[in-house]
Scaffold this motif. Sequence first.
Motif, PDB file in Angstrom:
ATOM      1  N   ARG A  80       0.832  -1.200   0.000  1.00  0.00           N
ATOM      2  CA  ARG A  80       0.000   0.000   0.000  1.00  0.00           C
ATOM      3  C   ARG A  80       0.865   1.249   0.000  1.00  0.00           C
ATOM      4  N   HIS A  81       0.323   2.291  -0.557  1.00  0.00           N
ATOM      5  CA  HIS A  81       1.048   3.544  -0.679  1.00  0.00           C
ATOM      6  C   HIS A  81       0.996   4.323   0.629  1.00  0.00           C
ATOM      7  N   VAL A  82       2.102   4.926   1.009  1.00  0.00           N
ATOM      8  CA  VAL A  82       2.166   5.765   2.196  1.00  0.00           C
ATOM      9  C   VAL A  82       2.316   7.205   1.753  1.00  0.00           C
ATOM     10  N   VAL A  83       1.480   8.074   2.299  1.00  0.00           N
ATOM     11  CA  VAL A  83       1.524   9.481   1.924  1.00  0.00           C
ATOM     12  C   VAL A  83       2.904  10.041   2.226  1.00  0.00           C
ATOM     13  N   ALA A  84       3.506  10.699   1.272  1.00  0.00           N
ATOM     14  CA  ALA A  84       4.851  11.242   1.450  1.00  0.00           C
ATOM     15  C   ALA A  84       4.834  12.418   2.426  1.00  0.00           C
ATOM     16  N   PRO A  85       5.888  12.573   3.219  1.00  0.00           N
ATOM     17  CA  PRO A  85       5.949  13.735   4.112  1.00  0.00           C
ATOM     18  C   PRO A  85       6.168  15.013   3.318  1.00  0.00           C
ATOM     19  N   LYS A  86       5.824  16.123   3.948  1.00  0.00           N
ATOM     20  CA  LYS A  86       6.032  17.384   3.250  1.00  0.00           C
ATOM     21  C   LYS A  86       7.532  17.645   3.118  1.00  0.00           C
ATOM     22  N   PRO A  87       7.952  18.389   2.124  1.00  0.00           N
ATOM     23  CA  PRO A  87       9.384  18.679   1.932  1.00  0.00           C
ATOM     24  C   PRO A  87       9.974  19.407   3.138  1.00  0.00           C
ATOM     25  N   VAL A  88      11.253  19.144   3.391  1.00  0.00           N
ATOM     26  CA  VAL A  88      11.945  19.815   4.496  1.00  0.00           C
ATOM     27  C   VAL A  88      12.274  21.231   4.063  1.00  0.00           C
ATOM     28  N   SER A  89      11.862  22.191   4.880  1.00  0.00           N
ATOM     29  CA  SER A  89      12.085  23.582   4.530  1.00  0.00           C
ATOM     30  C   SER A  89      13.512  24.009   4.855  1.00  0.00           C
ATOM     31  N   GLN A  90      13.993  24.997   4.146  1.00  0.00           N
ATOM     32  CA  GLN A  90      15.314  25.538   4.429  1.00  0.00           C
ATOM     33  C   GLN A  90      15.345  26.175   5.813  1.00  0.00           C
ATOM     34  N   ARG A  91      14.221  26.731   6.223  1.00  0.00           N
ATOM     35  CA  ARG A  91      14.139  27.333   7.554  1.00  0.00           C
ATOM     36  C   ARG A  91      14.389  26.293   8.643  1.00  0.00           C
ATOM     37  N   LYS A  92      13.811  25.113   8.439  1.00  0.00           N
ATOM     38  CA  LYS A  92      14.016  24.055   9.425  1.00  0.00           C
ATOM     39  C   LYS A  92      15.461  23.586   9.436  1.00  0.00           C
ATOM     40  N   LEU A  93      16.051  23.440   8.245  1.00  0.00           N
ATOM     41  CA  LEU A  93      17.445  23.031   8.162  1.00  0.00           C
ATOM     42  C   LEU A  93      18.356  24.058   8.838  1.00  0.00           C
ATOM     43  N   ASN A  94      18.063  25.334   8.627  1.00  0.00           N
ATOM     44  CA  ASN A  94      18.869  26.387   9.251  1.00  0.00           C
ATOM     45  C   ASN A  94      18.757  26.341  10.759  1.00  0.00           C
ATOM     46  N   PHE A  95      17.520  26.122  11.245  1.00  0.00           N
ATOM     47  CA  PHE A  95      17.306  26.040  12.692  1.00  0.00           C
ATOM     48  C   PHE A  95      18.077  24.871  13.295  1.00  0.00           C
ATOM     49  N   GLU A  96      17.972  23.702  12.659  1.00  0.00           N
ATOM     50  CA  GLU A  96      18.641  22.515  13.190  1.00  0.00           C
ATOM     51  C   GLU A  96      20.157  22.658  13.127  1.00  0.00           C
ATOM     52  N   HIS A  97      20.655  23.331  12.093  1.00  0.00           N
ATOM     53  CA  HIS A  97      22.092  23.540  11.984  1.00  0.00           C
ATOM     54  C   HIS A  97      22.589  24.501  13.063  1.00  0.00           C
ATOM     55  N   ALA A  98      21.751  25.467  13.437  1.00  0.00           N
ATOM     56  CA  ALA A  98      22.151  26.480  14.412  1.00  0.00           C
ATOM     57  C   ALA A  98      22.086  25.976  15.853  1.00  0.00           C
ATOM     58  N   ARG A  99      21.386  24.875  16.095  1.00  0.00           N
ATOM     59  CA  ARG A  99      21.284  24.358  17.468  1.00  0.00           C
ATOM     60  C   ARG A  99      22.663  23.961  17.984  1.00  0.00           C
ATOM     61  N   PRO A 100      23.005  24.342  19.196  1.00  0.00           N
ATOM     62  CA  PRO A 100      24.299  23.921  19.752  1.00  0.00           C
ATOM     63  C   PRO A 100      24.331  22.408  19.964  1.00  0.00           C
ATOM     64  N   ARG A 101      25.415  21.800  19.528  1.00  0.00           N
ATOM     65  CA  ARG A 101      25.534  20.346  19.687  1.00  0.00           C
ATOM     66  C   ARG A 101      25.521  19.962  21.167  1.00  0.00           C
ATOM     67  N   TRP A 102      26.173  20.771  21.995  1.00  0.00           N
ATOM     68  CA  TRP A 102      26.244  20.433  23.416  1.00  0.00           C
ATOM     69  C   TRP A 102      24.861  20.445  24.059  1.00  0.00           C
ATOM     70  N   LEU A 103      24.001  21.354  23.598  1.00  0.00           N
ATOM     71  CA  LEU A 103      22.652  21.425  24.161  1.00  0.00           C
ATOM     72  C   LEU A 103      21.840  20.191  23.778  1.00  0.00           C
ATOM     73  N   ARG A 104      21.963  19.763  22.533  1.00  0.00           N
ATOM     74  CA  ARG A 104      21.255  18.557  22.090  1.00  0.00           C
ATOM     75  C   ARG A 104      21.702  17.346  22.905  1.00  0.00           C
ATOM     76  N   GLU A 105      23.010  17.213  23.103  1.00  0.00           N
ATOM     77  CA  GLU A 105      23.524  16.063  23.848  1.00  0.00           C
ATOM     78  C   GLU A 105      23.066  16.094  25.301  1.00  0.00           C
TER      79      GLU A 105
END
Length: 340
Positions: free
Chosen positions: A30-55
């Motif tokens: 069966r077909h699974v609905v594809a997720p929406k495309p990843v926005s550049q805004r989200k990529l920028n946010f995730e890139h800006a997160r401090p690694r130490w804070l995530r850990e």
Amino acid sequence: MSAASSNLDRLRTNDLELGVTEALQRRATRHVVAPKPVSQRKLNFEHARPRWLRECMAEATGVFFYVFPGIASVAAFTINGSSPLGVTAFGSIFQIGWAFALGISFAIITCAPVSGGHFNPAITIALAVWQGFPINKVPRYIVSQIFGAFVAGLMVMGMYWTQIQEMKAALQREGKSLVANGAPASILCSFPNPDQTNLGYVFMIEFFVDSFIAIVIWACIDPSNPFVTPAAAPFVIGLAYAAMIWGFAGITISTNLARDLGTRIVAAIFFGRGAFTYMLYSPIAILTSVPATIFATAYYEFLMRDSLMIITKGHAVHESGEEGLRRHLTKTGTLDEDKG
């Protein structure tokens, strides 16, 4: 009929929505609905997160996932077991063991991809000693782990507040202590039984229990171990904890510095400083896991580790590269054995 068929096609009622069904994509037609495309805004946010804070947040969250169901199960056992009717249907040592085991498994599955899944200061220190974990990360990992247990203790206190207050009032009317094994404070952290006056004996129990758990953990993270797959490791480690709870919770164990200290601070806030002074036990509960884990991991490293197998499986390299490995194999005669 054709209009109805067209309508069904338009609605795509044969699609599966996003969620757990994503895990079925490779097994279902069966077909699974594809997720929406990843926005550049989200990529920028995730890139800006401090690694130490995530850990740090991953370590805190993981310890929360481990401690929260465990002490909630202890609360159900302790509160119902102290009722006038002696009701114990809501808890048992067996149930508590499973609660901690599943909590540990969920913690590893949920948070280990971000931080490595230590969830225990003793494991963090052992990884720094034997596996090259960065020393500068050790303090913040440990603080995060203690914080996660502290939050779990506060959450359980809040959710069981009415029942704990009733139990507290009943004990106070009888002139009994709030800090003891079976008292409200023991929901949050461990206390020895009244007859466990030999603290050296209590220390040895804790030491061997913590050593047992550490060896199982070290075996699970050994890449040369063919018996534990990455998918099975969380459950094997959880069962190691459960086995020790089933066997030794009745004679007092703690198993984890962060789990004990974080919740013991909560116990001290609500039930007084006796949480740290009762029978002079708290240093054993808080600190024993560190030397026990270093001892157990040293045992594994010196007597059971096979670094050559790890290298040949591609999980590590010789410090001098391929040339250094070739010299070692020639020196030890391994190359000649392979030719033979």
